[in-house]
Motif scaffolding. Sequence first.
Motif, short mmCIF file in Angstrom:
data_model
loop_
_atom_site.label_atom_id
_atom_site.label_comp_id
_atom_site.label_asym_id
_atom_site.label_seq_id
_atom_site.Cartn_x
_atom_site.Cartn_y
_atom_site.Cartn_z
N GLN A 1 0.84 -1.19 0.00
CA GLN A 1 0.00 0.00 0.00
C GLN A 1 0.88 1.24 0.00
OE1 GLN A 1 -2.45 -1.12 3.44
NE2 GLN A 1 -4.23 -1.10 2.09
N VAL A 2 1.93 1.21 0.79
CA VAL A 2 2.87 2.33 0.79
C VAL A 2 3.79 2.20 -0.42
CG1 VAL A 2 4.81 3.38 2.03
CG2 VAL A 2 2.81 2.59 3.31
N SER A 3 3.90 3.26 -1.21
CA SER A 3 4.68 3.18 -2.44
C SER A 3 6.09 3.74 -2.28
CB SER A 3 3.98 3.94 -3.57
OG SER A 3 3.82 5.30 -3.21
N GLU A 4 6.35 4.44 -1.17
CA GLU A 4 7.68 4.99 -0.92
C GLU A 4 7.89 5.22 0.56
OE1 GLU A 4 6.30 9.55 -2.04
OE2 GLU A 4 7.27 8.29 -3.54
N PHE A 5 9.13 5.26 0.97
CA PHE A 5 9.48 5.56 2.36
C PHE A 5 10.07 6.95 2.44
CE2 PHE A 5 10.12 0.78 2.65
CZ PHE A 5 8.98 0.55 3.38
N ILE A 6 10.06 7.51 3.65
CA ILE A 6 10.68 8.81 3.89
C ILE A 6 11.74 8.63 4.97
CG2 ILE A 6 10.33 11.20 4.62
CD1 ILE A 6 7.44 10.95 3.73
N LEU A 7 13.00 8.87 4.60
CA LEU A 7 14.11 8.78 5.54
C LEU A 7 14.21 10.11 6.28
CD1 LEU A 7 16.67 7.01 3.18
CD2 LEU A 7 15.48 5.97 5.12
N MET A 8 13.84 10.10 7.55
CA MET A 8 13.76 11.34 8.33
C MET A 8 15.12 11.86 8.76
SD MET A 8 10.60 11.92 8.18
CE MET A 8 10.50 13.31 9.31
N GLY A 9 16.13 10.99 8.76
CA GLY A 9 17.45 11.41 9.21
C GLY A 9 17.73 10.94 10.62
N LEU A 10 18.56 11.68 11.33
CA LEU A 10 18.95 11.30 12.68
C LEU A 10 17.85 11.67 13.68
CD1 LEU A 10 22.65 12.53 12.51
CD2 LEU A 10 21.84 10.17 12.31
N PRO A 11 17.30 10.70 14.40
CA PRO A 11 16.16 10.98 15.29
C PRO A 11 16.54 11.93 16.43
CG PRO A 11 17.00 8.74 15.63
CD PRO A 11 17.69 9.28 14.42
N GLY A 12 15.64 12.90 16.66
CA GLY A 12 15.84 13.83 17.77
C GLY A 12 16.62 15.07 17.42
N ILE A 13 17.31 15.08 16.29
CA ILE A 13 18.13 16.25 15.94
C ILE A 13 17.86 16.69 14.49
CG2 ILE A 13 19.96 15.71 17.60
CD1 ILE A 13 21.63 14.67 15.24
N SER B 1 26.70 17.17 8.09
CA SER B 1 27.02 16.79 6.72
C SER B 1 28.48 17.06 6.37
CB SER B 1 26.11 17.53 5.74
OG SER B 1 26.33 18.93 5.81
N LEU B 2 29.06 18.13 6.92
CA LEU B 2 30.45 18.47 6.60
C LEU B 2 31.42 17.40 7.08
CD1 LEU B 2 32.47 20.38 5.37
CD2 LEU B 2 32.52 21.67 7.52
N PRO B 3 31.39 16.99 8.39
CA PRO B 3 32.31 15.92 8.79
C PRO B 3 32.04 14.60 8.07
CG PRO B 3 30.81 16.47 10.59
CD PRO B 3 30.67 17.54 9.55
N LEU B 4 30.78 14.29 7.80
CA LEU B 4 30.46 13.05 7.08
C LEU B 4 30.97 13.10 5.65
CD1 LEU B 4 26.84 12.26 8.34
CD2 LEU B 4 28.95 11.04 8.92
N ILE C 1 22.66 9.92 2.17
CA ILE C 1 22.68 10.67 3.43
C ILE C 1 22.96 12.14 3.18
CG2 ILE C 1 23.95 10.98 5.60
CD1 ILE C 1 24.29 7.97 5.74
N LEU C 2 23.94 12.44 2.33
CA LEU C 2 24.26 13.83 2.03
C LEU C 2 23.12 14.51 1.28
CD1 LEU C 2 28.02 13.47 1.02
CD2 LEU C 2 27.07 14.29 3.19
N ALA C 3 22.41 13.75 0.42
CA ALA C 3 21.25 14.31 -0.28
C ALA C 3 20.14 14.68 0.70
CB ALA C 3 20.73 13.32 -1.32
N ILE C 4 19.97 13.87 1.75
CA ILE C 4 18.97 14.16 2.78
C ILE C 4 19.35 15.44 3.53
CG2 ILE C 4 18.01 13.36 4.98
CD1 ILE C 4 18.30 10.49 3.91
N PHE C 5 20.62 15.56 3.92
CA PHE C 5 21.06 16.70 4.71
C PHE C 5 21.11 17.99 3.90
CE2 PHE C 5 23.65 13.88 7.86
CZ PHE C 5 22.45 13.44 8.41
N TRP C 6 21.52 17.90 2.62
CA TRP C 6 21.73 19.11 1.81
C TRP C 6 20.50 19.53 1.02
CZ3 TRP C 6 27.13 17.42 -0.48
CH2 TRP C 6 28.11 17.58 0.52
#
Length: 327
Positions: free
Chosen positions: A14-26, A34-37, A87-92
């Motif tokens: 039923q769900v066609s895509e997920f959403i990656l919220m990133g780091l929980p709580g922050i 993103s810079l150090p990563l 991950i960088l696409a999520i942050f930037w």
Amino acid sequence: MSASLKGSNSSKFQVSEFILMGLPGIHSWQHWLSLPLALLYLSAIGANILILVTICQDPALQQPMYSFLGILSVVDMGLATTIMPKILAIFWFDAKVISLPECFAQIYAIHCFVGMESGIFLCMAFDRYIAICHPLHYPSIVTKALILRATVFMVLRNGLFVIPVPVLAAQRNYCSRNEIEHCLCSNLGVTSLACDDRRPNSICQLVLAWLGMGSDLGLIILSYTLILRSVLKLNSAEAASKALSTCSSHLILILFFYTVVVVISVTHLAETKAPLVPVLLNVLHNIIPPSLNPMVYALRTKELRAGFQKVFCLSLEKKTRHQRPSP
């Protein structure tokens, strides 16, 4: 909820895509990480490429130990590249949406590369065991053919071994929530959104981890136990020190790799109230080893440092030749 839902009951999902919220709580300030990563990712790619170039160009490094190190560099770059661009696409760019096939493919790739890294560590431990405990037979046992067979076996073992993990995840029914409190598609994080029973997934991952990395770790411990016993029998303290120094880099990396795996497993099983801890550890475990491995080997391996110097001197010499004016 921003993801589209499929209306047809006949659809498998039923769900066609997920959403990656990133780091929980922050979520509000996670972009600052993103810079150090990004620096870790660039250092991992750059350092591992340098190791591959050095091993290929320096005849003194055409040895089995460095062949395994070159293979480890390829695996490290694959593991880092599996997760860091997203991950960088999520942050930037706030590109949090990921399709189900992409998510399950990432689950497969992560498990495959982590398993291969564990397998290469086992090959390197076997190489050191033969070199120290059976030095006279080393050239006849650890041959190029053996390295090729071991590499093919590790690729096939992990490529086929981890298939049940994403397949079982894809068979779950995702009927409501689609927001994953993570930067990447982890098996447990994704299946926690399932509306049906996810215990088969958890059991499968646990069994495969024990059969794969657990057996690797057991054989690595056995190899180093036999190495230590052999070294303690040496009459010369200098010879014993030299034998152990060739293993020190390998031991540092193994200790870090498996310690973090155990910590991540324990925090997931304990269902800690601070979800940021296992998520951050999971991300760091996939990016720190690829950047740490070359540095440890470069700092602790004299032959590799000499190889780096030869490569840099050769490149400088070529650059100087091109800059000289023609007569």
